[in-house]
Design a protein around this motif. Structure first.
Motif, PDB file in Angstrom:
ATOM      1  N   SER A   1       0.817  -1.211   0.000  1.00  7.16           N
ATOM      2  CA  SER A   1       0.000   0.000   0.000  1.00  7.16           C
ATOM      3  C   SER A   1       0.855   1.267   0.000  1.00  7.16           C
ATOM      4  O   SER A   1       0.363   2.343  -0.336  1.00  7.16           O
ATOM      5  CB  SER A   1      -0.949   0.009   1.196  1.00  7.16           C
ATOM      6  N   MET A   2       2.120   1.159   0.337  1.00  6.95           N
ATOM      7  CA  MET A   2       3.021   2.315   0.312  1.00  6.95           C
ATOM      8  C   MET A   2       3.626   2.514  -1.075  1.00  6.95           C
ATOM      9  O   MET A   2       4.346   3.477  -1.296  1.00  6.95           O
ATOM     10  CB  MET A   2       4.139   2.142   1.351  1.00  6.95           C
ATOM     11  N   GLY A   3       3.329   1.600  -2.006  1.00  6.57           N
ATOM     12  CA  GLY A   3       3.847   1.698  -3.369  1.00  6.57           C
ATOM     13  C   GLY A   3       2.893   2.471  -4.264  1.00  6.57           C
ATOM     14  O   GLY A   3       2.251   3.430  -3.838  1.00  6.57           O
ATOM     15  N   ARG A   4       2.764   2.026  -5.509  1.00  6.98           N
ATOM     16  CA  ARG A   4       1.897   2.698  -6.473  1.00  6.98           C
ATOM     17  C   ARG A   4       1.174   1.648  -7.311  1.00  6.98           C
ATOM     18  O   ARG A   4       1.462   0.466  -7.194  1.00  6.98           O
ATOM     19  CB  ARG A   4       2.716   3.609  -7.373  1.00  6.98           C
ATOM     20  N   LEU A   5       0.256   2.092  -8.133  1.00  5.15           N
ATOM     21  CA  LEU A   5      -0.442   1.214  -9.068  1.00  5.15           C
ATOM     22  C   LEU A   5       0.039   1.506 -10.478  1.00  5.15           C
ATOM     23  O   LEU A   5       0.179   2.654 -10.870  1.00  5.15           O
ATOM     24  CB  LEU A   5      -1.957   1.424  -9.005  1.00  5.15           C
ATOM     25  N   ASP A   6       0.290   0.455 -11.226  1.00  6.83           N
ATOM     26  CA  ASP A   6       0.630   0.546 -12.640  1.00  6.83           C
ATOM     27  C   ASP A   6      -0.513  -0.138 -13.389  1.00  6.83           C
ATOM     28  O   ASP A   6      -0.478  -1.347 -13.587  1.00  6.83           O
ATOM     29  CB  ASP A   6       1.963  -0.132 -12.916  1.00  6.83           C
ATOM     30  N   GLY A   7      -1.529   0.614 -13.727  1.00  8.14           N
ATOM     31  CA  GLY A   7      -2.756   0.023 -14.256  1.00  8.14           C
ATOM     32  C   GLY A   7      -3.479  -0.675 -13.124  1.00  8.14           C
ATOM     33  O   GLY A   7      -3.819  -0.060 -12.124  1.00  8.14           O
ATOM     34  N   ASP A   8      -3.684  -1.978 -13.234  1.00  6.92           N
ATOM     35  CA  ASP A   8      -4.303  -2.770 -12.166  1.00  6.92           C
ATOM     36  C   ASP A   8      -3.269  -3.459 -11.292  1.00  6.92           C
ATOM     37  O   ASP A   8      -3.625  -4.178 -10.362  1.00  6.92           O
ATOM     38  CB  ASP A   8      -5.225  -3.839 -12.754  1.00  6.92           C
ATOM     39  N   ASN A   9      -1.991  -3.280 -11.588  1.00  8.82           N
ATOM     40  CA  ASN A   9      -0.932  -4.005 -10.891  1.00  8.82           C
ATOM     41  C   ASN A   9      -0.290  -3.156  -9.804  1.00  8.82           C
ATOM     42  O   ASN A   9       0.249  -2.088 -10.095  1.00  8.82           O
ATOM     43  CB  ASN A   9       0.147  -4.445 -11.876  1.00  8.82           C
TER      44      ASN A   9
ATOM     45  N   VAL B   1       2.646  -2.035  -7.392  1.00 10.38           N
ATOM     46  CA  VAL B   1       4.103  -2.053  -7.503  1.00 10.38           C
ATOM     47  C   VAL B   1       4.676  -1.738  -6.130  1.00 10.38           C
ATOM     48  O   VAL B   1       4.303  -0.739  -5.505  1.00 10.38           O
ATOM     49  CB  VAL B   1       4.596  -1.009  -8.538  1.00 10.38           C
ATOM     50  N   CYS B   2       5.593  -2.583  -5.662  1.00  9.43           N
ATOM     51  CA  CYS B   2       6.232  -2.379  -4.368  1.00  9.43           C
ATOM     52  C   CYS B   2       7.025  -1.069  -4.403  1.00  9.43           C
ATOM     53  O   CYS B   2       7.830  -0.848  -5.311  1.00  9.43           O
ATOM     54  CB  CYS B   2       7.156  -3.556  -4.056  1.00  9.43           C
ATOM     55  N   GLY B   3       6.805  -0.226  -3.418  1.00  5.59           N
ATOM     56  CA  GLY B   3       7.511   1.049  -3.352  1.00  5.59           C
ATOM     57  C   GLY B   3       8.977   0.899  -3.004  1.00  5.59           C
ATOM     58  O   GLY B   3       9.785   1.777  -3.290  1.00  5.59           O
ATOM     59  N   TYR B   4       9.353  -0.203  -2.411  1.00 11.33           N
ATOM     60  CA  TYR B   4      10.739  -0.422  -2.004  1.00 11.33           C
ATOM     61  C   TYR B   4      11.530  -1.144  -3.089  1.00 11.33           C
ATOM     62  O   TYR B   4      12.615  -0.728  -3.450  1.00 11.33           O
ATOM     63  CB  TYR B   4      10.763  -1.224  -0.705  1.00 11.33           C
ATOM     64  N   HIS B   5      10.993  -2.240  -3.614  1.00 11.26           N
ATOM     65  CA  HIS B   5      11.718  -3.061  -4.585  1.00 11.26           C
ATOM     66  C   HIS B   5      11.397  -2.724  -6.035  1.00 11.26           C
ATOM     67  O   HIS B   5      12.153  -3.066  -6.930  1.00 11.26           O
ATOM     68  CB  HIS B   5      11.403  -4.552  -4.372  1.00 11.26           C
ATOM     69  N   GLY B   6      10.228  -2.129  -6.295  1.00 10.99           N
ATOM     70  CA  GLY B   6       9.816  -1.838  -7.657  1.00 10.99           C
ATOM     71  C   GLY B   6       9.267  -3.047  -8.388  1.00 10.99           C
ATOM     72  O   GLY B   6       9.124  -3.034  -9.603  1.00 10.99           O
ATOM     73  N   ILE B   7       8.939  -4.110  -7.654  1.00  8.98           N
ATOM     74  CA  ILE B   7       8.391  -5.323  -8.252  1.00  8.98           C
ATOM     75  C   ILE B   7       6.891  -5.132  -8.452  1.00  8.98           C
ATOM     76  O   ILE B   7       6.182  -4.757  -7.529  1.00  8.98           O
ATOM     77  CB  ILE B   7       8.642  -6.552  -7.352  1.00  8.98           C
ATOM     78  N   ALA B   8       6.411  -5.382  -9.682  1.00  7.92           N
ATOM     79  CA  ALA B   8       4.989  -5.281  -9.982  1.00  7.92           C
ATOM     80  C   ALA B   8       4.343  -6.645  -9.789  1.00  7.92           C
ATOM     81  O   ALA B   8       4.912  -7.666 -10.158  1.00  7.92           O
ATOM     82  CB  ALA B   8       4.785  -4.801 -11.411  1.00  7.92           C
ATOM     83  N   TYR B   9       3.149  -6.643  -9.215  1.00  3.46           N
ATOM     84  CA  TYR B   9       2.388  -7.865  -8.987  1.00  3.46           C
ATOM     85  C   TYR B   9       1.113  -7.809  -9.797  1.00  3.46           C
ATOM     86  O   TYR B   9       0.515  -6.753  -9.962  1.00  3.46           O
ATOM     87  CB  TYR B   9       2.032  -8.016  -7.509  1.00  3.46           C
ATOM     88  N   GLY B  10       0.691  -8.948 -10.306  1.00  2.00           N
ATOM     89  CA  GLY B  10      -0.571  -9.042 -11.028  1.00  2.00           C
ATOM     90  C   GLY B  10      -1.733  -9.045 -10.060  1.00  2.00           C
ATOM     91  O   GLY B  10      -1.547  -9.133  -8.846  1.00  2.00           O
ATOM     92  N   PRO B  11      -2.968  -8.958 -10.572  1.00  2.00           N
ATOM     93  CA  PRO B  11      -4.140  -8.951  -9.698  1.00  2.00           C
ATOM     94  C   PRO B  11      -4.275 -10.225  -8.863  1.00  2.00           C
ATOM     95  O   PRO B  11      -4.902 -10.218  -7.821  1.00  2.00           O
ATOM     96  CB  PRO B  11      -5.316  -8.829 -10.659  1.00  2.00           C
TER      97      PRO B  11
END
Length: 51
Positions: free
Chosen positions: A13-21, A23-33
């Motif tokens: 929740s401290m990261g951001r959204l890239d579309g519906d995915n 993204v970890c604010g610390y690592h930059g790893i995007a996760y799918g739904p």
């Protein structure tokens, strides 16, 4: 989906959204739904068997 990065516990929740995915604010790893990394291969079990 849990609010935790799978690599190291941190809130997604401290990261951001890239579309519906998310993204970890610390690592930059995007996760799918579904909570998996798009493009990350699942770990396979070892095929080595002890005699």
């Amino acid at each position: 989906m849990a609010d935790t990065c799978r690599r190291r516990p941190g809130p997604l929740s401290m990261g951001r959204l890239d579309g519906d995915n998310p993204v970890c604010g610390y690592h930059g790893i995007a996760y799918g739904p579904n909570g998996c990394c798009p493009g990350c291969r699942p770990r396979r079990r070892s095929t080595f068997r002890r005699p």
